[in-house]
Structure formats: C-alpha cells, structure tokens
Design a protein around this motif. Structure first.
Motif, mmCIF file in Angstrom:
data_model
loop_
_atom_site.group_PDB
_atom_site.id
_atom_site.type_symbol
_atom_site.label_atom_id
_atom_site.label_comp_id
_atom_site.label_asym_id
_atom_site.label_seq_id
_atom_site.Cartn_x
_atom_site.Cartn_y
_atom_site.Cartn_z
ATOM 1 N N TYR A 32 0.864 -1.187 0.000
ATOM 2 C CA TYR A 32 0.000 0.000 0.000
ATOM 3 C C TYR A 32 0.890 1.221 0.000
ATOM 4 C CZ TYR A 32 -4.110 2.832 1.157
ATOM 5 O OH TYR A 32 -5.131 3.728 1.123
ATOM 6 N N LEU A 34 1.161 5.628 -0.513
ATOM 7 C CA LEU A 34 0.438 6.896 -0.405
ATOM 8 C C LEU A 34 1.358 8.046 -0.781
ATOM 9 C CD1 LEU A 34 0.141 5.132 2.533
ATOM 10 C CD2 LEU A 34 -1.838 6.612 2.698
ATOM 11 N N TYR A 36 1.725 12.222 0.112
ATOM 12 C CA TYR A 36 1.309 13.331 0.944
ATOM 13 C C TYR A 36 1.936 14.608 0.407
ATOM 14 C CZ TYR A 36 -0.462 10.187 4.570
ATOM 15 O OH TYR A 36 -1.177 9.247 5.261
ATOM 16 N N PHE A 46 -2.904 14.179 3.147
ATOM 17 C CA PHE A 46 -3.038 13.055 2.229
ATOM 18 C C PHE A 46 -3.462 13.536 0.840
ATOM 19 C CE2 PHE A 46 -3.947 8.955 0.679
ATOM 20 C CZ PHE A 46 -5.176 9.006 0.035
ATOM 21 N N PHE A 89 5.782 13.807 -0.176
ATOM 22 C CA PHE A 89 6.343 12.605 0.426
ATOM 23 C C PHE A 89 5.597 11.384 -0.095
ATOM 24 C CE2 PHE A 89 9.141 14.337 3.614
ATOM 25 C CZ PHE A 89 8.588 15.557 3.973
ATOM 26 N N SER A 93 3.467 0.918 3.172
ATOM 27 C CA SER A 93 3.226 0.016 4.308
ATOM 28 C C SER A 93 2.908 -1.375 3.763
ATOM 29 C CB SER A 93 2.077 0.516 5.184
ATOM 30 O OG SER A 93 0.838 0.376 4.517
ATOM 31 N N PHE A 103 8.336 6.440 5.208
ATOM 32 C CA PHE A 103 8.264 7.615 4.351
ATOM 33 C C PHE A 103 9.567 7.821 3.593
ATOM 34 C CE2 PHE A 103 4.398 10.085 5.189
ATOM 35 C CZ PHE A 103 3.871 9.386 6.268
ATOM 36 N N LEU B 43 10.368 11.664 7.041
ATOM 37 C CA LEU B 43 9.582 11.434 8.245
ATOM 38 C C LEU B 43 9.901 10.039 8.785
ATOM 39 C CD1 LEU B 43 6.256 12.800 6.816
ATOM 40 C CD2 LEU B 43 7.268 13.637 8.920
ATOM 41 N N GLY B 98 -2.252 0.338 8.791
ATOM 42 C CA GLY B 98 -1.419 0.326 7.610
ATOM 43 C C GLY B 98 -2.056 0.751 6.311
ATOM 44 N N GLN B 99 -3.341 0.645 6.136
ATOM 45 C CA GLN B 99 -3.898 0.839 4.805
ATOM 46 C C GLN B 99 -4.936 1.963 4.761
ATOM 47 O OE1 GLN B 99 -4.044 -2.207 2.169
ATOM 48 N NE2 GLN B 99 -2.043 -2.737 2.957
ATOM 49 N N ALA B 102 -3.532 8.904 6.852
ATOM 50 C CA ALA B 102 -3.327 9.509 8.163
ATOM 51 C C ALA B 102 -3.570 11.011 8.098
ATOM 52 C CB ALA B 102 -1.909 9.238 8.654
#
Lengths: 113, 113
Positions: A32, A34, A36, A46, A89, A93, A103, B43, B98-99, B102
């Motif tokens: 997963y 992401l 940011y 996010f 960023f 995970s 990150f 981070l 985790g998924q 945040a």
C-alpha cells in the motif's frame, strides 16, 4: 536503511506542464502506497493512494502509477499549478510491517507561473 | 472540524529538562502515531498506538516515551531531552493503521540546547 527513497530533492516545472515525482522502494512486501503534500508550517496532508493490486489510480489532476516489478511509483500532476508548489512525500506500508509507515525523504516541487 | 491538535507549536528547552508534547484528535480514530522530520531523512516513525493502552515502537523510539490512556490523546514524552532530539515533530491519526490515510497535526518545532 532507507526503505523508501525519493532521489530528487527538488523539481521545478512551468505552470500548465506535467510534474512527475518519483519514488523507489526496496521491500517487495510493501502493498500500500500513499502520497502526501506538505506546505511550510503545516502538517502533511493526504493526496492519493494506491494498493498493490492496481497499477494506476487517478484523482482529478493527480495520478499515481505503480510498477511492482521495478519497485517504483510515480505521481503525475497535470496540469501543474502554482498552488501545487510544496514538498511531496511518498509512503509505504505492508502486512509485514504491521501498522508502520515508511516515508521517503521528500521532493520539493516548485511550479513557476 | 476534524483535526489533530498538537501543543506547543514551538518549544526551546535545555538538555535534561523533561517535557511533554500533547496530541489530541477529534475523529474517534483508533490509530495514532508520532513522527520526527529531519533534513535529508524524511519522516521517521517514533511510536504508534493501535488503541488505548496499546503502544509499539517505530523506527526511532530511543529517548522517547508515549502513553495512550484515552482514545483521543497520545502525548509524546522526552524524559531527558538531548540536542540530537532537536527536530520537527508530527502527530498523526487514522481509522486504523497500515492501509488508511493519516491525518497530521501542524507540527511541533523542538530545539534542545
């Protein structure tokens, strides 16, 4: 050891053009991912995410591409706008990491009007 | 308004003087975590908590303590701060770990002299 890497500390793009931000990871167990965005004096917010079962996810001007074989993901912003100027960023995970996020070091994007 | 609130925003302290940075969220999130941001390192997760009375170490837990006595609060404690803990700290929360995305607080700039 940095498990998620953003090798370009900075990027400058003309307004209206495409911005491409890159991110590499070392652990194939990440599933997963992401992105940011962070403005100065604010916390990260996010932007967009992608699961490893997909290779592309789109949200308006933002598209994230995932290449699992290369352990690489990228964020495309089209068209870029001055308000997109920020630090970006990427994060990853996986089930193996429990609930821990990893990150990257961030890429500072400047969109020139 | 859904938010994560950290206090204080800025703090200068001396080596060895115990301090606490507070974090509170109003979204009824199960998962909370603390990060530090340092130049060139991105981070890094310090501690996280899956629920009340459940905390776990992240990547850089040395010199820090946390507690989760209530769902909404997750304070970060530095029992004996040292200059290498000078950093920008962020608290974050999410529905679970985790998924999910945040939500971050605005950050606490800590300087230890």
């Amino acid at each position: 050891d940095q498990q998620v890497k953003q090798n370009s500390p900075s990027l400058s793009v003309q307004e209206g053009r495409i911005s491409i931000l890159n991110c590499d990871y070392t652990n194939s167990m990440f599933d997963y991912f992401l992105w940011y965005k962070k403005y100065p004096a604010e916390g990260p917010t996010f932007l967009i995410s992608i699961s490893s079962i997909k290779d592309k996810n789109e949200d308006g001007r933002f598209t994230v591409f995932l290449n699992k074989s290369a352990k690489h993901l990228s964020l495309h912003i089209v068209p870029s706008q001055p308000g997109d100027s920020a630090v970006y960023f990427c994060a990853a995970s996986g089930a193996f990491s429990g609930n821990q996020f990893y990150f990257g070091t961030g890429t500072s994007l400047t969109v020139i009007p | 308004e859904a938010q994560v609130t950290q206090n204080p925003r800025y703090l200068i302290t001396v080596t060895g003087k115990k301090l606490t940075v507070t974090c509170s969220q109003n979204m009824n999130h199960e998962y909370m975590s603390w990060y530090r941001q340092d130049p060139g390192l991105g981070l890094r997760q310090i501690y996280y908590s899956m629920n009340v009375e459940a905390t776990d170490k992240g990547d850089v837990p040395e010199g820090y303590k946390v507690s989760r006595k209530e769902k909404r609060n997750f304070p970060l404690i530095l029992e004996s701060p040292s200059p290498n803990q000078t950093s920008l700290y962020f608290c974050a929360s999410s529905f679970w770990g985790g998924q999910t995305e945040a939500f971050f607080g605005q950050g606490t700039r800590l300087t230890v002299v």
